[in-house]
Design an enzyme around this catalytic site. Sequence first.
Site, PDB file in Angstrom:
ATOM      1  N   HIS A  84       0.827  -1.221   0.000  1.00  0.00           N
ATOM      2  CA  HIS A  84       0.000   0.000   0.000  1.00  0.00           C
ATOM      3  C   HIS A  84       0.859   1.269   0.000  1.00  0.00           C
ATOM      4  O   HIS A  84       0.512   2.265   0.633  1.00  0.00           O
ATOM      5  CB  HIS A  84      -0.945   0.040   1.202  1.00  0.00           C
ATOM      6  CG  HIS A  84      -1.973  -1.052   1.212  1.00  0.00           C
ATOM      7  ND1 HIS A  84      -3.253  -0.893   0.738  1.00  0.00           N
ATOM      8  CD2 HIS A  84      -1.903  -2.342   1.641  1.00  0.00           C
ATOM      9  CE1 HIS A  84      -3.932  -2.026   0.882  1.00  0.00           C
ATOM     10  NE2 HIS A  84      -3.134  -2.928   1.424  1.00  0.00           N
ATOM     11  N   ASN A 118     -10.335  -2.762   2.547  1.00  0.00           N
ATOM     12  CA  ASN A 118     -10.031  -2.770   1.114  1.00  0.00           C
ATOM     13  C   ASN A 118     -11.304  -2.534   0.321  1.00  0.00           C
ATOM     14  O   ASN A 118     -12.400  -2.531   0.887  1.00  0.00           O
ATOM     15  CB  ASN A 118      -9.454  -4.134   0.708  1.00  0.00           C
ATOM     16  CG  ASN A 118      -7.970  -4.260   1.021  1.00  0.00           C
ATOM     17  OD1 ASN A 118      -7.276  -3.266   1.241  1.00  0.00           O
ATOM     18  ND2 ASN A 118      -7.488  -5.491   1.043  1.00  0.00           N
TER      19      ASN A 118
HETATM   20 FE1  HDE Z   1      -2.543  -4.816   5.362  1.00  0.00          FE
HETATM   21  N1  HDE Z   1      -0.724  -4.032   5.861  1.00  0.00           N
HETATM   22  N2  HDE Z   1      -1.943  -6.640   5.964  1.00  0.00           N
HETATM   23  N3  HDE Z   1      -4.325  -5.646   4.776  1.00  0.00           N
HETATM   24  N4  HDE Z   1      -3.184  -3.029   4.785  1.00  0.00           N
HETATM   25  C1  HDE Z   1      -0.355  -2.752   5.716  1.00  0.00           C
HETATM   26  O1  HDE Z   1       0.765  -1.516   7.362  1.00  0.00           O
HETATM   27  C2  HDE Z   1      -0.832  -6.883   6.697  1.00  0.00           C
HETATM   28  C3  HDE Z   1      -4.695  -6.945   4.904  1.00  0.00           C
HETATM   29  C4  HDE Z   1      -4.434  -2.702   4.374  1.00  0.00           C
HETATM   30  O2  HDE Z   1      -3.156   3.530   4.072  1.00  0.00           O
HETATM   31  C5  HDE Z   1       0.977  -2.464   6.346  1.00  0.00           C
HETATM   32  O3  HDE Z   1       1.145   0.656   7.828  1.00  0.00           O
HETATM   33  C6  HDE Z   1      -0.787  -8.283   7.080  1.00  0.00           C
HETATM   34  C7  HDE Z   1      -6.102  -7.113   4.728  1.00  0.00           C
HETATM   35  C8  HDE Z   1      -4.501  -1.297   4.035  1.00  0.00           C
HETATM   36  O4  HDE Z   1      -1.536   3.313   5.529  1.00  0.00           O
HETATM   37  C9  HDE Z   1       1.357  -3.795   6.970  1.00  0.00           C
HETATM   38  C10 HDE Z   1      -1.902  -8.845   6.528  1.00  0.00           C
HETATM   39  C11 HDE Z   1      -6.572  -5.846   4.475  1.00  0.00           C
HETATM   40  C12 HDE Z   1      -3.220  -0.805   4.271  1.00  0.00           C
HETATM   41  C13 HDE Z   1       0.191  -4.681   6.605  1.00  0.00           C
HETATM   42  C14 HDE Z   1      -2.629  -7.814   5.842  1.00  0.00           C
HETATM   43  C15 HDE Z   1      -5.448  -4.950   4.502  1.00  0.00           C
HETATM   44  C16 HDE Z   1      -2.423  -1.904   4.746  1.00  0.00           C
HETATM   45  C17 HDE Z   1       1.973  -1.792   5.446  1.00  0.00           C
HETATM   46  C18 HDE Z   1      -2.340 -10.299   6.592  1.00  0.00           C
HETATM   47  C19 HDE Z   1      -8.012  -5.422   4.167  1.00  0.00           C
HETATM   48  C20 HDE Z   1      -2.717   0.605   4.032  1.00  0.00           C
HETATM   49  C21 HDE Z   1       2.103  -0.366   5.934  1.00  0.00           C
HETATM   50  C22 HDE Z   1      -2.371 -10.834   7.879  1.00  0.00           C
HETATM   51  C23 HDE Z   1      -8.933  -5.725   5.245  1.00  0.00           C
HETATM   52  C24 HDE Z   1      -2.946   1.489   5.215  1.00  0.00           C
HETATM   53  C25 HDE Z   1       1.306  -0.300   7.118  1.00  0.00           C
HETATM   54  C26 HDE Z   1      -2.506   2.892   4.911  1.00  0.00           C
HETATM   55  C27 HDE Z   1      -1.083  -1.797   5.123  1.00  0.00           C
HETATM   56  C28 HDE Z   1       0.128  -5.954   7.007  1.00  0.00           C
HETATM   57  C29 HDE Z   1      -3.814  -8.073   5.110  1.00  0.00           C
HETATM   58  C30 HDE Z   1      -5.596  -3.553   4.256  1.00  0.00           C
HETATM   59  C31 HDE Z   1       2.703  -4.372   6.583  1.00  0.00           C
HETATM   60  C32 HDE Z   1       0.299  -8.922   7.898  1.00  0.00           C
HETATM   61  C33 HDE Z   1      -6.908  -8.405   4.852  1.00  0.00           C
HETATM   62  C34 HDE Z   1      -5.705  -0.531   3.522  1.00  0.00           C
HETATM   63  O5  HDE Z   1       1.460  -3.699   8.352  1.00  0.00           O
END
Ligand code: HDE
Length: 714
Positions: free
Chosen positions: A80, A153
């Site tokens: 992201h 999302n």
């Molecule tokens: Fe994320 N995700 N994600 N994700 N995600 C990040 O956090 C992660 C997942 C989502 O505008 C990171 O600050 C893991 C689902 C958005 O700043 C990180 C898993 C959904 C954003 C991270 C998921 C999301 C992130 C990278 C699986 C929808 C952007 C930078 C267990 C429900 C937020 C940060 C923004 C960002 C980890 C799966 C949505 C690495 C480990 C499911 C919208 O922490």
Amino acid sequence: MRLRKTAAKNPPTSLKSESLEPHRMHSEGQFLTTDQGIPISETDNSLKAGVRGPTLLEDFHFREKMMRFDHERIPERVVHARGAGAHGYFQVYKSLEKYTQARFLTDPSLRTPVFVRFSTVGGSRGSADTVRDVRGFATKFYTPEGNFDLVGNNMPVFFIQDGIKFPDFVHSVKPEPHNEIPQASSAHDSLWDFVSLVPETSHMVMWLMSDRAIPRSFRMMEGFGVHTFRLVNAEGKATLVKFHWKPLLGTHSMVWDEAQKVSGKDPDFHRRDLWEAIEDGDFPEYELGLQLIPEEDVLKYGFDLLDATKLLPEELVPVQRVGKLTLDRNPDNFFAETEQVAFCVANVVPGIDFTNDPLMQARLFSYLDTQLTRLGGPNFAELPINKPVAPVHNHQQDGFGRQTIPTSRANYHPNSLGGGCPFLANPKQAFTHLQERVDGRKIRQRSGSFNDHFSQATLFYKSLSKPEQQHLVAALEFEVGKVERKEIRERVVNQILVNIDLDIAQRVARAVGVAPPKAVKPSKAGKKAKNAVEASPALSLENTPKDSIKTRKIAALVADGFAGKELAHVRKTLEGLGAMVEVVGPTLSPVTSMEGEQVVPHKTYLTASSVLYDAVYVPGGEKSVAALKRVPVAVDFVREAFVHCKALALSGEAGTLLDTAGVSQLALPPPTKGVEGAQGVVRSVKTETKGFSQLFADAIAAHRHWAREAPPPA
Ligand code: HDE
């Protein structure tokens, strides 16, 4: 060039925005200083020993300026990375106290400030906006009880079921490690290798191949919390909940050819669209929707509500619209706000709680952890954009970049030196984890209730309209067709697609040079569960609201001699309905209408492009139309609007542009009298025909006219 409706910045509307005021640097009328506040009167020449001599080490202004520049970059988000943000507020329609004690959901008089960041997932910070990808929709609610982050999302499911697979999945979709290719694209070997070996990705891959992955605008996108959360009321009773955002402008997408062209013409297309809409006062609005499910129904629907690869069809549990989010202010500074905002799934307030979804559980760790590297230490919650509006008092201390100055000698609990402060909150107001009974052996295993990987992939496909299905198959043909290794293409067809739908598998197989499978072989990945519904109409974009042309952008293509009175009339009608009309001419110098009036174009044939608009209009006027026909880029406007199935209005002589554009054989025959609008192409025999503008407006509201789409190859 375009005059914005509100030239000045929107006033701060919220408590959060006001809280940022002490941090804003307003430099109007101020002189230049160093970071230490020392006045500086020369910043173009470094301090030298003689005008042609070496630069001196004592030049503290040069050293500071260069040092600050050298360290401007911070690591981009690991996923992201590319995004755009906006401030706004949320207000609940009526109290939800039956389900939750969260104040922002129980007090209809409360306007809760929010900051929202939209994003793509795979691309780097500088990648294009309109790539095929999932979009992030993350909302930080600055509630009176602390920050609640809904980090969702634009698709309701996810690729994997257990967070421990997240690094594997992300590695596979990101550019490949040996050559860092391709940027912001899933059309490559490693992603499809992973997909072909991990059947739980099937459902989300169908969403990724669908039109949802190429949204028209962040403002026209649904949002989903994805996981099942819990709401908890003041009596401690929990209800399972799925969060939705429903855009009031409807959910709309682009077509793939258009999206790829926009990536080149305007890589900032979505970011610009959001920014301009807010500057214009066309504030994006979304309703918060809830699917509320009794705890005991967690397994009722033939799948496990703790499995993030499944959605709960709205036809089974309706989405109740409970409040509205309005985005009304652009950030003052991209880095300080949009880049530094740190969302965390673990940020919940009293009245909202987690579930044991193993994907969610992993996120509770990851979001906190990732900020340590990205934002340079543990004090990121003190950055102005992250700081709650609720008061913060605790014994946390020190670390890089500490902002707060604690005044007490007591930095521990319990204490008497600080009078016992900060004291413990009343349990009724404090966050209390739901006392869920948990009983189990330590085990690295997936629950059998997560085994069915294909039913909902099929359900999704079956729920789409015919054009959407065709787009999805074409997307698969494109993506899998780009995979170099044949064995991966074969596995995608024979291990994944064949289990979703035989017809998809056969069509894709033919397109990607793989032997078409004959019958559905039940894979060992799991038997199909019986779906509680055969199709979910709510999943199709065909059924989204299509009753407005508000904020839609229309290009009016002109050259000298255009029908001026007609243009004025069409503009008035469309703008009266909330659309934006931009005049596109040969240059930025005035163009003269057939009536002798002059109009200054907003853009030129070169600086604009059909793909950047929702519809194209060419007024009549023999001389103007003849001039347009001589310019290939002008003719492209008509051709592309036609093949991208957009509304097209061609009055009088302009109708013949379809011939010049080479698409007349695909269009219905021209009208012989008056005005006619069929398949989104509005034509009239003469200029100034009654009903022309309204027919055009109706065609724009329909978004796209798929009947014009070229049929798939036999
Ligand atoms: Fe994320 N995700 N994600 N994700 N995600 C990040 O956090 C992660 C997942 C989502 O505008 C990171 O600050 C893991 C689902 C958005 O700043 C990180 C898993 C959904 C954003 C991270 C998921 C999301 C992130 C990278 C699986 C929808 C952007 C930078 C267990 C429900 C937020 C940060 C923004 C960002 C980890 C799966 C949505 C690495 C480990 C499911 C919208 O922490």
